[in-house]
Structure formats: structure tokens, C-alpha cells
Motif scaffolding. Structure first.
Motif, PDB file in Angstrom:
ATOM      1  N   ASP A  61       0.790  -0.828   0.208  1.00 19.84           N
ATOM      2  CA  ASP A  61       0.493  -0.257  -0.074  1.00 19.84           C
ATOM      3  C   ASP A  61       1.416   1.125  -0.334  1.00 19.84           C
ATOM      4  O   ASP A  61       1.884   0.897   0.390  1.00 19.84           O
ATOM      5  N   GLU A  62       0.061   2.600   0.631  1.00 19.53           N
ATOM      6  CA  GLU A  62       1.173   3.829  -0.133  1.00 19.53           C
ATOM      7  C   GLU A  62       1.892   4.028   1.346  1.00 19.53           C
ATOM      8  O   GLU A  62       2.845   4.472   1.292  1.00 19.53           O
ATOM      9  N   HIS A  63       1.915   3.285   2.233  1.00 17.78           N
ATOM     10  CA  HIS A  63       2.090   3.821   3.357  1.00 17.78           C
ATOM     11  C   HIS A  63       3.888   2.401   3.926  1.00 17.78           C
ATOM     12  O   HIS A  63       4.026   2.055   4.769  1.00 17.78           O
ATOM     13  N   THR A  64       4.070   0.907   2.547  1.00 18.58           N
ATOM     14  CA  THR A  64       5.217   0.439   2.778  1.00 18.58           C
ATOM     15  C   THR A  64       6.004   0.594   1.552  1.00 18.58           C
ATOM     16  O   THR A  64       5.726   1.396   0.052  1.00 18.58           O
ATOM     17  N   ASN A  65       7.301  -0.593   1.755  1.00 16.69           N
ATOM     18  CA  ASN A  65       7.679  -0.367   0.592  1.00 16.69           C
ATOM     19  C   ASN A  65       7.929  -1.437   0.385  1.00 16.69           C
ATOM     20  O   ASN A  65       7.575  -2.253   0.356  1.00 16.69           O
ATOM     21  N   SER A  66       8.234  -1.113  -0.961  1.00 17.48           N
ATOM     22  CA  SER A  66       8.104  -2.575  -2.158  1.00 17.48           C
ATOM     23  C   SER A  66       9.612  -3.185  -1.666  1.00 17.48           C
ATOM     24  O   SER A  66      10.310  -2.827  -0.737  1.00 17.48           O
ATOM     25  N   ILE A  67       9.913  -4.531  -1.710  1.00 13.57           N
ATOM     26  CA  ILE A  67      10.912  -6.060  -2.173  1.00 13.57           C
ATOM     27  C   ILE A  67      12.152  -5.061  -2.678  1.00 13.57           C
ATOM     28  O   ILE A  67      13.163  -5.042  -1.570  1.00 13.57           O
ATOM     29  N   ALA A  68      12.283  -4.035  -3.366  1.00 11.08           N
ATOM     30  CA  ALA A  68      12.988  -3.832  -4.601  1.00 11.08           C
ATOM     31  C   ALA A  68      13.703  -2.108  -3.093  1.00 11.08           C
ATOM     32  O   ALA A  68      14.820  -2.418  -3.192  1.00 11.08           O
ATOM     33  N   VAL A  69      12.769  -1.598  -2.605  1.00  9.72           N
ATOM     34  CA  VAL A  69      13.253  -0.094  -2.114  1.00  9.72           C
ATOM     35  C   VAL A  69      13.498  -0.905  -0.407  1.00  9.72           C
ATOM     36  O   VAL A  69      14.618  -0.584  -0.498  1.00  9.72           O
ATOM     37  N   ILE A  70      13.182  -2.320  -0.056  1.00 12.01           N
ATOM     38  CA  ILE A  70      13.514  -2.885   1.172  1.00 12.01           C
ATOM     39  C   ILE A  70      15.012  -3.524   0.781  1.00 12.01           C
ATOM     40  O   ILE A  70      16.482  -2.604   1.576  1.00 12.01           O
ATOM     41  N   MET A  71      15.217  -3.985  -0.460  1.00 14.06           N
ATOM     42  CA  MET A  71      16.554  -4.180  -0.617  1.00 14.06           C
ATOM     43  C   MET A  71      17.337  -3.269  -0.428  1.00 14.06           C
ATOM     44  O   MET A  71      18.307  -3.320  -0.375  1.00 14.06           O
ATOM     45  N   LYS A  72      17.425  -2.285  -1.274  1.00  9.56           N
ATOM     46  CA  LYS A  72      17.896  -0.774  -1.843  1.00  9.56           C
ATOM     47  C   LYS A  72      18.214  -0.273  -0.509  1.00  9.56           C
ATOM     48  O   LYS A  72      19.452   0.180   0.128  1.00  9.56           O
ATOM     49  N   HIS A  73      17.044  -0.279   0.777  1.00 11.89           N
ATOM     50  CA  HIS A  73      18.177   0.801   2.020  1.00 11.89           C
ATOM     51  C   HIS A  73      19.052  -0.283   2.852  1.00 11.89           C
ATOM     52  O   HIS A  73      19.294   0.193   3.480  1.00 11.89           O
ATOM     53  N   VAL A  74      18.766  -1.403   2.803  1.00 10.21           N
ATOM     54  CA  VAL A  74      19.591  -2.739   3.366  1.00 10.21           C
ATOM     55  C   VAL A  74      20.970  -2.807   3.040  1.00 10.21           C
ATOM     56  O   VAL A  74      21.919  -2.685   3.445  1.00 10.21           O
ATOM     57  N   ALA A  75      21.047  -2.707   1.711  1.00  3.69           N
ATOM     58  CA  ALA A  75      22.710  -3.083   0.713  1.00  3.69           C
ATOM     59  C   ALA A  75      22.935  -1.372   1.102  1.00  3.69           C
ATOM     60  O   ALA A  75      24.158  -1.461   1.030  1.00  3.69           O
ATOM     61  N   GLY A  76      22.184  -0.228   0.863  1.00  3.11           N
ATOM     62  CA  GLY A  76      22.950   0.848   1.295  1.00  3.11           C
ATOM     63  C   GLY A  76      23.250   1.058   2.959  1.00  3.11           C
ATOM     64  O   GLY A  76      24.267   1.770   2.153  1.00  3.11           O
ATOM     65  N   ASN A  77      22.762   0.978   3.510  1.00  3.75           N
ATOM     66  CA  ASN A  77      23.153   0.998   5.113  1.00  3.75           C
ATOM     67  C   ASN A  77      23.912   0.187   5.039  1.00  3.75           C
ATOM     68  O   ASN A  77      25.411   0.472   5.903  1.00  3.75           O
ATOM     69  N   LEU A  78      24.517  -1.327   4.646  1.00  4.30           N
ATOM     70  CA  LEU A  78      25.618  -2.232   5.092  1.00  4.30           C
ATOM     71  C   LEU A  78      26.804  -1.726   4.594  1.00  4.30           C
ATOM     72  O   LEU A  78      28.153  -1.808   4.768  1.00  4.30           O
ATOM     73  N   ILE A  79      26.743  -0.874   3.166  1.00  2.00           N
ATOM     74  CA  ILE A  79      27.665  -0.123   2.541  1.00  2.00           C
ATOM     75  C   ILE A  79      27.963   1.203   3.515  1.00  2.00           C
ATOM     76  O   ILE A  79      29.258   0.924   3.271  1.00  2.00           O
ATOM     77  N   SER A  80      27.286   1.900   3.833  1.00  7.03           N
ATOM     78  CA  SER A  80      27.942   3.117   4.555  1.00  7.03           C
ATOM     79  C   SER A  80      28.163   2.226   5.786  1.00  7.03           C
ATOM     80  O   SER A  80      29.493   2.552   6.348  1.00  7.03           O
ATOM     81  N   ARG A  81      27.189   1.271   6.715  1.00  6.37           N
ATOM     82  CA  ARG A  81      28.210   0.793   7.735  1.00  6.37           C
ATOM     83  C   ARG A  81      29.714   0.122   7.686  1.00  6.37           C
ATOM     84  O   ARG A  81      30.334   0.514   8.888  1.00  6.37           O
ATOM     85  N   TRP A  82      29.922  -0.491   6.603  1.00  4.81           N
ATOM     86  CA  TRP A  82      30.941  -1.132   6.655  1.00  4.81           C
ATOM     87  C   TRP A  82      31.718  -0.990   6.228  1.00  4.81           C
ATOM     88  O   TRP A  82      32.776  -1.539   5.958  1.00  4.81           O
ATOM     89  N   THR A  83      31.507   0.202   4.774  1.00  5.05           N
ATOM     90  CA  THR A  83      32.979   0.332   4.465  1.00  5.05           C
ATOM     91  C   THR A  83      33.999   1.520   5.443  1.00  5.05           C
ATOM     92  O   THR A  83      33.650   2.151   5.963  1.00  5.05           O
ATOM     93  N   ASP A  84      34.560   1.259   5.758  1.00 11.62           N
ATOM     94  CA  ASP A  84      36.233   1.719   6.771  1.00 11.62           C
ATOM     95  C   ASP A  84      35.433   1.609   7.362  1.00 11.62           C
ATOM     96  O   ASP A  84      35.390   2.677   8.339  1.00 11.62           O
ATOM     97  N   PHE A  85      34.814   0.795   8.048  1.00 10.60           N
ATOM     98  CA  PHE A  85      34.379   0.237   9.250  1.00 10.60           C
ATOM     99  C   PHE A  85      35.214   0.447  10.957  1.00 10.60           C
ATOM    100  O   PHE A  85      34.049   1.053  11.439  1.00 10.60           O
ATOM    101  N   LEU A  86      36.128   0.239  10.849  1.00 13.43           N
ATOM    102  CA  LEU A  86      36.912   0.212  12.121  1.00 13.43           C
ATOM    103  C   LEU A  86      37.573   2.381  11.916  1.00 13.43           C
ATOM    104  O   LEU A  86      38.183   2.830  12.992  1.00 13.43           O
TER     105      LEU A  86
END
Length: 181
Positions: free
Chosen positions: A39-64
């Protein structure tokens, strides 16, 4: 006992298990439904996957060495479906997962004693790992649930099917269906 090795092996195993679960769920969804929100208040699978990947890239690039919230990350854009194909979704998804898994596999016992920043807030390395794992698993659950709905009658369960627990237990642990460890 090598508790650091056991801890890291367990963490990597859980991340990898959730990655595979997501991929098994997404395989069951027709291409066009990957882009369809419930519905208009939820995200598609593609969007959720994009968010997860974006979060992982940000968090884990040069992690330390750098804050987990990178200045180049555009988090708001992660909630806009810009993918043209399943292949594009999966390519970005893989990029995020490669980032986290490579970083985790490179950590040493000494690294677990360090402190890192996420949005300027100090975290012990184990806490940062657990935070990332929790965030990722939360969204994996969303993806699997939406995939289950989008796949409809073509869905194949990812775990033990309803009503088949006793049969599964007997097949795996013997006639009484109980673990004897």
C-alpha cells in the motif's frame, strides 16, 4: 576455547543465513511484483533491499576508521525505487553483502576491543555488529513477509511447512522426534 573465533563465526553464519533466506524468498516473486508496495504506506521488496544494501555499504566501508553514517550516503534515496531490473536489484544487494562479509571476515580479536562511531555515537565493535545484524534481520523479515504475499499460491515455505514439524523432527532426530545432544 577461542571465544572470539566462535563469536565471529556465529555472527557471519547468521548474516549469511539471512542473506540466503531473503534470496530464496525473492526468487519466488515475479519481477514486476518486486517493485510493488502492499500500500502507499509500505515499501516494495526492491526498496527494502536497496535500503539494506545502502545501510550495509555505509556501515561496513572502512568500518574501524570512519563513522558508519558516511557523508556520501543518501539514505532518503534508498526509499526511491530506481531499479530497472531484478539484475540491478541483485547487483546492489550483493555489493552491500560483500561489504559486510568482507569486513567481518577481516576483524581480529584486537579489533573487537575497539570503539567505532555510528552517527557520531560511540559503539563497541561487538555492539556495532549486533546493531547491524538486528537492523538487517528486521528488514529481512519484512522482505520475506512481502515476498510471501506477492508470491501468492506459488509460495514455497523457507522453513518447516505447517503441520510437518513432527515428521521433520522424526526424520532428523529419530523415532521419538527429539534431539539427543
Amino acid at each position: 576455547m577461542d571465544t572470539t573465533g566462535q563469536f565471529m563465526s556465529s555472527i557471519i553464519n547468521v548474516f549469511e543465513t539471512h542473506k540466503r533466506m531473503t534470496e530464496r524468498a525473492v526468487e519466488q516473486v515475479p519481477d514486476e511484483k518486486l517493485h510493488t508496495a502492499l500500500d502507499e504506506h509500505t515499501n516494495s521488496i526492491a526498496v527494502i533491499m536497496k535500503h539494506v544494501a545502502g545501510n550495509l555499504i555505509s556501515r561496513w566501508t572502512d568500518f574501524l576508521t570512519t563513522d558508519g553514517e558516511k557523508s556520501w550516503r543518501n539514505r532518503d534515496d534508498e526509499f526511491v525505487d530506481s531499479f530497472k531490473s531484478r539484475a540491478e536489484i541483485m547487483e546492489y544487494w550483493e555489493r552491500g553483502w560483500s561489504c559486510v562479509l568482507e569486513a567481518l571476515k577481516s576483524l581480529t580479536a584486537e579489533d573487537l576491543e575497539k570503539t567505532v562511531s555510528i552517527r557520531g555515537e560511540a559503539h563497541t565493535v561487538p555492539l556495532a555488529i549486533e546493531r547491524s545484524l538486528g537492523h538487517t534481520c528486521y528488514h529481512v523479515g519484512q522482505i520475506v513477509q512481502v515476498a510471501r504475499i506477492q508470491a501468492g499460491d506459488d509460495w514455497h515455505t523457507l522453513t518447516i511447512p505447517r503441520g510437518e514439524s513432527e515428521q521433520f523432527n522424526k526424520a532428523n532426530w529419530g523415532e521419538d522426534g527429539k534431539s539427543h545432544s
